[in-house]
Motif scaffolding. Structure first.
Motif, PDB file in Angstrom:
ATOM      1  N   THR A   1      -5.435   2.151   7.301  1.00 56.31           N
ATOM      2  CA  THR A   1      -4.570   2.143   5.383  1.00 56.31           C
ATOM      3  C   THR A   1      -4.953   1.372   3.921  1.00 56.31           C
ATOM      4  OG1 THR A   1      -2.451   3.335   7.044  1.00 56.31           O
ATOM      5  CG2 THR A   1      -2.192   2.906   4.400  1.00 56.31           C
TER       6      THR A   1
ATOM      7  N   PHE B   1       0.763  -1.632   0.508  1.00 54.89           N
ATOM      8  CA  PHE B   1      -0.272   0.292  -0.062  1.00 54.89           C
ATOM      9  C   PHE B   1       0.524   0.883   0.108  1.00 54.89           C
ATOM     10  CE2 PHE B   1      -2.549  -2.868   1.886  1.00 54.89           C
ATOM     11  CZ  PHE B   1      -3.493  -3.286   1.236  1.00 54.89           C
TER      12      PHE B   1
ATOM     13  N   ARG C   1      -2.158  10.587  -1.405  1.00 53.27           N
ATOM     14  CA  ARG C   1      -2.645  10.075   0.575  1.00 53.27           C
ATOM     15  C   ARG C   1      -2.278  10.240   1.691  1.00 53.27           C
ATOM     16  NH1 ARG C   1      -6.298  11.075  -2.676  1.00 53.27           N
ATOM     17  NH2 ARG C   1      -8.292  10.480  -3.188  1.00 53.27           N
TER      18      ARG C   1
ATOM     19  N   TYR D   1      -0.625   4.735  -1.719  1.00 52.73           N
ATOM     20  CA  TYR D   1      -1.019   6.195  -1.004  1.00 52.73           C
ATOM     21  C   TYR D   1      -0.084   6.682  -1.255  1.00 52.73           C
ATOM     22  CZ  TYR D   1       2.069   5.094   2.907  1.00 52.73           C
ATOM     23  OH  TYR D   1       3.101   4.594   4.195  1.00 52.73           O
TER      24      TYR D   1
ATOM     25  N   SER E   1      -6.635   3.797   1.129  1.00 53.17           N
ATOM     26  CA  SER E   1      -5.526   3.484   0.116  1.00 53.17           C
ATOM     27  C   SER E   1      -6.713   2.578  -0.998  1.00 53.17           C
ATOM     28  CB  SER E   1      -4.484   2.366   0.330  1.00 53.17           C
ATOM     29  OG  SER E   1      -3.649   3.497   0.711  1.00 53.17           O
TER      30      SER E   1
END
Length: 465
Positions: free
Chosen positions: A450, A380, A389, A384, A454
């Motif tokens: 997370t 991830f 993000r 992200y 994501s």
């Protein structure tokens, strides 16, 4: 019937190997399997020769150095792969040169500041924290000498990954691990102390950097997007503007620093409150798990190259399909690898490491959970970052810390009183286990939050195209 199945198998094989993603991941995995074998050999010999206390001193010195780097808010270490991938996706050759030059200039500036602090104040700070006193600080200062060299190695390997030159990258990984294994074993056979580990680390860094430079020089023209020679990168360091990169990198820096703290802070707390031997159990267990991550790391390395390029090309639909397949593969792979570690640790630890390491067994079993979580969660990071993000990931890590640290600190404090009074192996093991559970929970909370954030962002981007 057999002929039909054979034809289907061959068709599936041709389909899979016709995918560049699969070929890249396969090339990386072959290299990682070889590297894992050599890493395991080096790890076992190191633990046997050093023992828990001396390994704890080395681990605390390395962790002390890494904690200092949590104040590096430039973020180029975690931003370079994303920026290079996006530049390649856009076919922007000047941006490739500027990104590489900015990375080297910022990295060497940060290394210089850290080195100065360590040589002036590192011994005094470490002396106030650790039972071994200034020794930890001095070892950290010497170890920091390798980092400017390492930054050039990181630049080269990132460039190879970004251009998806996976065979060259896999070859370099094998040479890297072989060099490390030879340097460490040689140094410890001569003088089995933490100082020898530091010396081996310095020699290893110089040798592998020179090998990487040689491979890069031969392979930089092998794709249709030419990469600059390293001497041209050094020349561009003087004129490249740093402000755009520092602005992009700040959020990445905070995220990376918190990510480092998730592992190193529990290790350091165990060392400060319970001593080097307890820290040796915890650090050796997490290092063993990290060595095994090489077995499942090929997909992750491939995603580091694929995600930024697909985001740069706005291919969110294709990226969504790839993410689903990779997550399934990582979940299955990590369950097999780390489940096997937890299951068979009681069988292989005593004969391989010796009786002095028996107390690592329960710590290793708990650390295996951390390995599975971090393996799946690692995919991830590129996502992200590419989808911008990063601050959401920062908030998720802060939430995890707010849950874990207060409880862990109280429990370790109580255990440390018992350790000081009795200095028993059971108390040392309890402190190491507490540190391992702190790492597991902080990673579990952070990765869970997370992952939700994501995938939700990617789904929205796919729907908007």
């Amino acid at each position: 019937m057999g002929l039909i199945h054979s034809e289907r198998f061959q068709a599936l094989r041709r389909r899979l190997m016709g995918s560049r993603f699969v070929r890249d991941a396969f090339a990386l995995q072959v290299g990682k399997l070889v590297a894992t074998g050599m890493a395991a050999l080096s790890y076992i010999i190191t633990l046997r020769l050093l023992g828990p206390s001396e390994y704890g001193v080395y681990g605390l010195a390395n962790g002390f150095l890494m904690l200092l780097y949590t104040v590096d808010f430039t973020g180029m270490g975690s931003t370079i792969s994303t920026l290079l991938g996006i530049a390649i996706g856009k076919r922007d050759v000047p941006a490739v040169l500027d990104t590489m030059a900015a990375f080297m200039r910022i990295s060497w500036m940060v290394h210089g500041i850290i080195l100065l602090f360590l040589w002036l104040l590192g011994g005094a700070v470490a002396g106030a924290l650790y039972p071994s006193g200034a020794r930890v600080g001095l070892l950290a200062a010497v170890l920091a000498l390798a980092l400017p060299v390492d930054s050039l190695y990181v630049l080269i390997t990132t460039a190879l990954l970004a251009r998806r030159q996976m065979r060259a990258f896999a070859t370099l990984q094998i040479l890297n691990q072989l060099t490390l294994t030879v340097c460490v074993i040689t140094a410890l056979l001569i003088h089995p102390f933490a100082e020898s580990m530091i010396a081996a680390r310095l020699v290893f860094s110089v040798i592998t950097m020179l090998m990487a430079w040689s491979i890069y020089a031969r392979r930089r023209l092998d794709t249709d997007l030419e990469f600059p020679p390293l001497m041209r990168v050094f020349g561009a360091m003087r004129r490249v503007r740093l402000r755009p990169y520092l602005g992009v990198g700040f959020a990445n820096a905070v995220d990376k620093s918190l990510g480092n703290l998730m592992l190193y802070l529990p290790q350091q707390l165990v060392g400060v409150l319970a001593g080097e031997r307890a820290a040796g159990y915890l650090i050796s267990a997490t290092n063993g798990v990290n060595n095994l991550s090489l077995l499942t790391g090929a997909l992750f390395d491939t995603m580091r190259a694929v995600v930024p390029q697909r985001v740069g090309a706005r291919d969110y639909q294709g990226l969504w399909r790839v993410m689903g397949r990779v997550l399934v593969a990582l979940a299955i792979g990590s369950a097999g690898v780390y489940g096997g570690l937890a299951l068979f640790a009681p069988l292989f630890v005593p004969p391989l490491l010796g009786e002095t390491w028996r107390n690592i067994i329960p710590v290793l079993s708990v650390a295996a959970i951390f390995g599975a979580i971090s393996t799946v969660g690692g995919v991830f990071g590129p996502l992200y970052r590419a989808l911008n993000r990063i601050w959401g990931a920062v908030v998720n890590k802060l939430i995890a810390f707010s849950i874990v640290l207060p409880v862990g600190f109280v429990v370790l404090g109580r255990i440390s009183d018992s350790v000081s009074a009795s200095d028993t192996a059971d108390m040392m093991r309890s402190a190491a286990l507490t540190g391992a559970w702190m790492i597991v929970v902080v990673y579990g909370v952070s990765v869970g939050l997370t992952a939700w954030m994501s995938l939700r962002a990617l789904y929205q981007a796919r729907s908007d195209v």
